[in-house]
Structure formats: C-alpha cells, structure tokens
Motif scaffolding. Structure first.
Motif, PDB file in Angstrom:
ATOM      1  N   ASN A  52      18.937  14.711 -28.347  1.00 48.88           N
ATOM      2  CA  ASN A  52      17.768  14.955 -29.183  1.00 48.88           C
ATOM      3  C   ASN A  52      16.559  14.390 -28.449  1.00 48.88           C
ATOM      4  O   ASN A  52      16.644  13.350 -27.803  1.00 48.88           O
ATOM      5  N   LEU A  53      15.443  15.070 -28.522  1.00 49.84           N
ATOM      6  CA  LEU A  53      14.253  14.704 -27.775  1.00 49.84           C
ATOM      7  C   LEU A  53      13.598  13.498 -28.444  1.00 49.84           C
ATOM      8  O   LEU A  53      13.046  13.603 -29.538  1.00 49.84           O
ATOM      9  N   GLU A  54      13.633  12.345 -27.748  1.00 50.49           N
ATOM     10  CA  GLU A  54      13.183  11.100 -28.372  1.00 50.49           C
ATOM     11  C   GLU A  54      12.871  10.051 -27.311  1.00 50.49           C
ATOM     12  O   GLU A  54      13.268  10.179 -26.145  1.00 50.49           O
ATOM     13  N   PRO A  55      12.167   8.971 -27.710  1.00 46.23           N
ATOM     14  CA  PRO A  55      11.739   7.974 -26.725  1.00 46.23           C
ATOM     15  C   PRO A  55      12.870   7.279 -25.986  1.00 46.23           C
ATOM     16  O   PRO A  55      12.705   6.928 -24.812  1.00 46.23           O
ATOM     17  N   TYR A  56      14.027   7.044 -26.634  1.00 46.97           N
ATOM     18  CA  TYR A  56      15.119   6.324 -25.961  1.00 46.97           C
ATOM     19  C   TYR A  56      15.483   6.964 -24.626  1.00 46.97           C
ATOM     20  O   TYR A  56      15.907   6.275 -23.696  1.00 46.97           O
ATOM     21  N   ARG A  57      15.347   8.275 -24.550  1.00 44.63           N
ATOM     22  CA  ARG A  57      15.668   8.983 -23.310  1.00 44.63           C
ATOM     23  C   ARG A  57      14.410   9.461 -22.583  1.00 44.63           C
ATOM     24  O   ARG A  57      14.461  10.388 -21.775  1.00 44.63           O
ATOM     25  N   GLY A  58      13.264   8.829 -22.879  1.00 40.40           N
ATOM     26  CA  GLY A  58      12.074   9.043 -22.075  1.00 40.40           C
ATOM     27  C   GLY A  58      11.347  10.347 -22.272  1.00 40.40           C
ATOM     28  O   GLY A  58      10.529  10.738 -21.431  1.00 40.40           O
ATOM     29  N   TYR A  59      11.585  11.017 -23.387  1.00 40.27           N
ATOM     30  CA  TYR A  59      10.913  12.302 -23.620  1.00 40.27           C
ATOM     31  C   TYR A  59       9.396  12.142 -23.597  1.00 40.27           C
ATOM     32  O   TYR A  59       8.682  12.989 -23.052  1.00 40.27           O
ATOM     33  N   HIS A  60       8.877  11.050 -24.145  1.00 40.48           N
ATOM     34  CA  HIS A  60       7.430  10.848 -24.198  1.00 40.48           C
ATOM     35  C   HIS A  60       6.841  10.687 -22.796  1.00 40.48           C
ATOM     36  O   HIS A  60       5.765  11.227 -22.506  1.00 40.48           O
ATOM     37  N   ILE A  61       7.553   9.983 -21.923  1.00 38.14           N
ATOM     38  CA  ILE A  61       7.066   9.793 -20.559  1.00 38.14           C
ATOM     39  C   ILE A  61       7.093  11.123 -19.800  1.00 38.14           C
ATOM     40  O   ILE A  61       6.144  11.474 -19.092  1.00 38.14           O
TER      41      ILE A  61
ATOM     42  N   SER B  15      14.948   7.228 -13.945  1.00 32.90           N
ATOM     43  CA  SER B  15      14.184   6.027 -14.282  1.00 32.90           C
ATOM     44  C   SER B  15      14.805   4.807 -13.603  1.00 32.90           C
ATOM     45  O   SER B  15      16.026   4.684 -13.506  1.00 32.90           O
ATOM     46  N   ARG B  16      13.946   3.911 -13.150  1.00 35.25           N
ATOM     47  CA  ARG B  16      14.425   2.693 -12.511  1.00 35.25           C
ATOM     48  C   ARG B  16      14.822   1.695 -13.594  1.00 35.25           C
ATOM     49  O   ARG B  16      14.187   0.673 -13.826  1.00 35.25           O
ATOM     50  N   THR B  17      15.905   2.036 -14.287  1.00 41.53           N
ATOM     51  CA  THR B  17      16.492   1.167 -15.300  1.00 41.53           C
ATOM     52  C   THR B  17      17.948   0.935 -14.919  1.00 41.53           C
ATOM     53  O   THR B  17      18.565   1.771 -14.241  1.00 41.53           O
ATOM     54  N   ALA B  18      18.504  -0.169 -15.360  1.00 42.57           N
ATOM     55  CA  ALA B  18      19.809  -0.624 -14.870  1.00 42.57           C
ATOM     56  C   ALA B  18      20.923   0.414 -14.971  1.00 42.57           C
ATOM     57  O   ALA B  18      21.699   0.580 -14.016  1.00 42.57           O
ATOM     58  N   PRO B  19      21.065   1.143 -16.089  1.00 39.35           N
ATOM     59  CA  PRO B  19      22.161   2.123 -16.136  1.00 39.35           C
ATOM     60  C   PRO B  19      22.049   3.197 -15.071  1.00 39.35           C
ATOM     61  O   PRO B  19      23.066   3.634 -14.512  1.00 39.35           O
ATOM     62  N   VAL B  20      20.818   3.613 -14.755  1.00 38.50           N
ATOM     63  CA  VAL B  20      20.607   4.661 -13.750  1.00 38.50           C
ATOM     64  C   VAL B  20      20.799   4.102 -12.349  1.00 38.50           C
ATOM     65  O   VAL B  20      21.400   4.749 -11.471  1.00 38.50           O
ATOM     66  N   GLU B  21      20.317   2.882 -12.127  1.00 40.49           N
ATOM     67  CA  GLU B  21      20.411   2.275 -10.792  1.00 40.49           C
ATOM     68  C   GLU B  21      21.846   2.036 -10.357  1.00 40.49           C
ATOM     69  O   GLU B  21      22.110   1.901  -9.157  1.00 40.49           O
ATOM     70  N   GLU B  22      22.769   1.988 -11.289  1.00 40.39           N
ATOM     71  CA  GLU B  22      24.176   1.860 -10.921  1.00 40.39           C
ATOM     72  C   GLU B  22      24.666   3.083 -10.151  1.00 40.39           C
ATOM     73  O   GLU B  22      25.575   2.982  -9.331  1.00 40.39           O
ATOM     74  N   LEU B  23      24.057   4.243 -10.399  1.00 42.92           N
ATOM     75  CA  LEU B  23      24.482   5.496  -9.765  1.00 42.92           C
ATOM     76  C   LEU B  23      23.511   5.987  -8.707  1.00 42.92           C
ATOM     77  O   LEU B  23      23.924   6.488  -7.662  1.00 42.92           O
TER      78      LEU B  23
ATOM     79  N   PHE C  92       7.894   3.625 -17.021  1.00 40.80           N
ATOM     80  CA  PHE C  92       6.594   3.794 -17.669  1.00 40.80           C
ATOM     81  C   PHE C  92       5.509   4.342 -16.749  1.00 40.80           C
ATOM     82  O   PHE C  92       4.381   4.550 -17.191  1.00 40.80           O
ATOM     83  N   ASP C  93       5.828   4.604 -15.500  1.00 42.03           N
ATOM     84  CA  ASP C  93       4.836   5.028 -14.510  1.00 42.03           C
ATOM     85  C   ASP C  93       4.633   6.549 -14.588  1.00 42.03           C
ATOM     86  O   ASP C  93       5.235   7.315 -13.829  1.00 42.03           O
ATOM     87  N   VAL C  94       3.748   6.970 -15.471  1.00 43.63           N
ATOM     88  CA  VAL C  94       3.547   8.406 -15.684  1.00 43.63           C
ATOM     89  C   VAL C  94       3.051   9.076 -14.401  1.00 43.63           C
ATOM     90  O   VAL C  94       3.542  10.158 -14.021  1.00 43.63           O
TER      91      VAL C  94
END
Length: 408
Positions: A223-232, A332-340, A353-355
C-alpha cells in the motif's frame, strides 16, 4: 513428523515450506483464521476469532497485548479441539508470533517443539518509530507505548524452542538474550521465475504495454504509504520527469494502510500526488493498483530503474525479487536495505530523506542504462549466490532446520 503451521493468513511465509515438508514425507496441517480465503493444497483447519477490539481507554499500554492474547486464546481453543476431538498431536508447531497466535499452544501440546517466525521486534530506538520526523516525533510517551507493544512478541519467544528470521538485521531487532534462539534464513526468491528476460512485455491494467528497453521507472508498495517511502519518491518525481521527458513511471500498490497510521483524511496516495500534481506530467504516471503476480514479474523485467525505500523495518520481498529479475535498484540507505545492496556494486543507495539525491540517482539510472548494466548483473548474482535463492538454498535450509528442531 506431524507438523502444524499456524498463521492467520496461511500460506504466507510457508507457501513453499509446507509442500516441501510434505514432499519429504511429513504430515502437515495448517491452522488459520476462518476469514482467510487464500488457496492452498496443504490440509487446513480454521479457527473462529470474534473477540471485540479492546477499549484503549481501559487497557492503556496493554491494548496490544490484550488484542493479541485474545487471538491466542481463540487459536488455543481450536488447537484443544484438534487434540480432544481428533487426537491430533504435532511434533513441531511453526507459527508467526506477530498476532499472538502461538502464545498458548504449549499449554495444549507441551511436548511439541515450537518454532517462531521472528519477523520483527518493536523498539523505541533505531527502528521505524521516530525515524521519520514528519510523521513521528520521539517522546517518552511514544517510547513507552512502543515498548509495551512488544510484550506478546517477547512472551512468544520465551515459550518457543527455536526461531527463524529472514534477515540478519531483522534478527538484530530482538533482545540480545533471545538472539541465540534465532536462525537466519531468508524465505527465498524463485530465481527461475524472477529472471532477466529481454523479450519481456508488461501490460498494465489499462492495456498500456511496456517492453524491455523502454524507459520505465518502477515503484512498488503493498500500500502506498510513508513507511515505504512513497512520499519521498513522489517528491523526487518532478525533477526526474523534467530531466527525462520520455520516462514512464509505473507505481504499484493499494490505497490502504499496511503500516503506521492512516492520514487524517483521504489516502496517502492522493495526499502526496496532490503535493506534486502541478509539477509532473500525469499522463506519464501510471498507478496500477495491486496487480497479479505475473504482471509484477514482467514489470520488474522491463524496469530500467526501480526505486525501493523503507524505514528501518521489515524488508520487502519485492526488493529481492526485483534484484533477481535484473532490475537496477536505487535503494534507501537504511539498515534493512544495506544488508543486501552495496552502493556502486549491485545497486545505488541514497539517504532516505534526500529528495534531490533521489532525483539525481534515478535520472542517472534512466539516462545511462548501459553504465548501470553491471549493477543489474551483480544484483542477480547476489540473489543466486548470496543465500537468497529459493530452490538452491533457502527452501532446503529451512526444511532442514524444521527437521533438526523436531528431532530435538
């Protein structure tokens, strides 16, 4: 062995595991909510859960525990009926701890080995809560609420014999005392289905078609929402679309809320679309809604650039599936993504947050597909060789793990 799977939305994470264990000769049964209509070939029984939602004013910090333990009671009563009326006795129980379903199963079958799917442990620091100041300002009250929400997760782990987490970072969210219980094995990506296909054709619900080689930018949330960065992502689009006048943007996802709070009015989708509406070419933005899985696969195969953002939270299967399909991931440079994802090796990383940084990275990926081709190839190798391949690694490893726990 007799193996019982417990999940309100079965088959969920067990969609491949249950058939594999049946193939190995075990007797598998699933226990799920009666409202769950998902199809499965695994023998299934259903429990009824009709407890009203607790009154937050009365329960206060115990609201989540009350809600989850109420479901645990419904499941335990259904389990007791299986035991008393049908003589069923599992050697292994494998359940997701997120909804309280496993809380009291050891009271029904104390001799059974209980495995918890340990997806995420709530915490007030270093995770999703307070990460995005636009929607969540850290405070003592918020910290106490978040900490209290983890009560049922900790209790579930304390009654378990073992646990399974899909990623190292998700395992790290659990308290240090509990981490030795947790085996880390990803659910698995079917790399035979999710593979590069230069002949791929993606068809949108409105009939519009895209082919491999087209300038397509993709973005997906359940679902399109902030948790997954839709706003950014939406805020980055005006610059991207201005710089790339032929680019087509395909956005997959529903209008509901999967994580976090709902907006004060309307939907998150419309709120952030309206924010940029007068600065983008709406004819080149395609909201596909929720699409069938084959349509998702073909979109990942034709995507020239795929944006994936997430708070420090559960990692989406879709990112790994996009990597397996050979998409160029801008993450995004967030920990879950940086693992992969390693920046410049198998994808690109941008501060969440770097638009402006998002716009620049997406423009580069769309403008220079050949220069980004090595990242695509490396992304697929990560899935094939890094322990994320369903058939070659994950499924055998998880099935072996269940058998080891069952043998004690």
């Amino acid at each position: 062995m007799n193996i019982l799977f417990v999940h309100q939305n079965f088959p969920a994470q067990f969609v491949h595991l249950a058939p594999e264990l049946i193939r190995r000769g075990h007797r598998c049964l699933a226990l799920t909510d009666e409202v769950n209509k998902r199809e499965t070939k695994t023998p299934t029984v259903r429990y009824r859960h009709r407890t009203p939602r607790p009154d937050g004013a009365v329960c206060r910090l115990g609201r989540t525990y009350t809600e989850m333990s109420d479901r645990g009671i419904s499941v335990a009563r259904a389990a007791a009926a299986l035991r008393d009326k049908h003589g069923f006795a599992p050697d292994v129980i494998f359940g997701h701890s997120g909804w309280g379903e496993t809380l009291f199963l050891k009271e029904v079958w104390p001799a059974a080995k209980l495995i918890i799917y340990a997806e995420f442990f709530y915490g007030a620091r270093g995770r999703d809560v307070g990460f995005d100041p636009e929607f969540s300002t850290p405070s003592l009250d918020q910290a106490m609420i978040t900490t209290a929400r983890a009560a049922h997760l900790g209790m579930a782990m304390l009654s378990a014999d073992a646990a399974l987490a899909p990623t190292k970072w998700q395992a790290s969210t659990f308290p240090p005392q509990l981490r030795p219980m947790i085996e880390v094995i990803f659910d698995g990506v079917d790399t035979d289905v999710l593979r590069p296909d230069p002949a791929a054709v993606a068809v949108l619900p409105d009939g519009r078609q895209f082919r491999a080689g087209d300038e397509v930018l993709t973005f997906i949330n359940r679902n399109l929402e902030p948790y997954r960065g839709y706003h950014i992502f939406m805020r980055a689009l005006p610059a991207v679309m201005a710089a790339r006048p032929n680019a087509q943007v395909v956005i997959i996802g529903g209008d509901e809320v999967s994580y976090g709070a709902a907006p004060a009015e309307g939907t998150w989708k419309d709120r952030f679309l309206n924010e940029v509406r007068d600065r983008v070419d709406l004819s080149r933005i395609h909201f596909a809604g929720k699409v069938p899985y084959p349509a998702f696969v073909s979109l990942m195969q034709v995507s020239r650039a795929h944006a994936y953002l997430t708070y420090p939270f559960v990692l989406s299967w879709s990112m790994l599936e996009a990597m397996s399909a050979g998409a160029c991931i801008v993450g995004s440079r967030t920990a879950p993504v940086e693992e992969l994802i390693k920046d410049g090796v198998n994808g690109r990383l941008v501060d969440f947050f770097d638009v402006e940084g998002w716009s620049a990275a997406l423009i580069a990926a769309l403008a220079e597909p050949e220069a980004h081709a090595p990242l695509r190839a490396a992304a697929r190798r990560t899935i094939l060789q890094g322990g994320y391949d369903l058939r070659r690694h994950c499924l055998p490893a998880i099935a072996d793990f269940v058998e080891r726990v069952g043998r004690g």
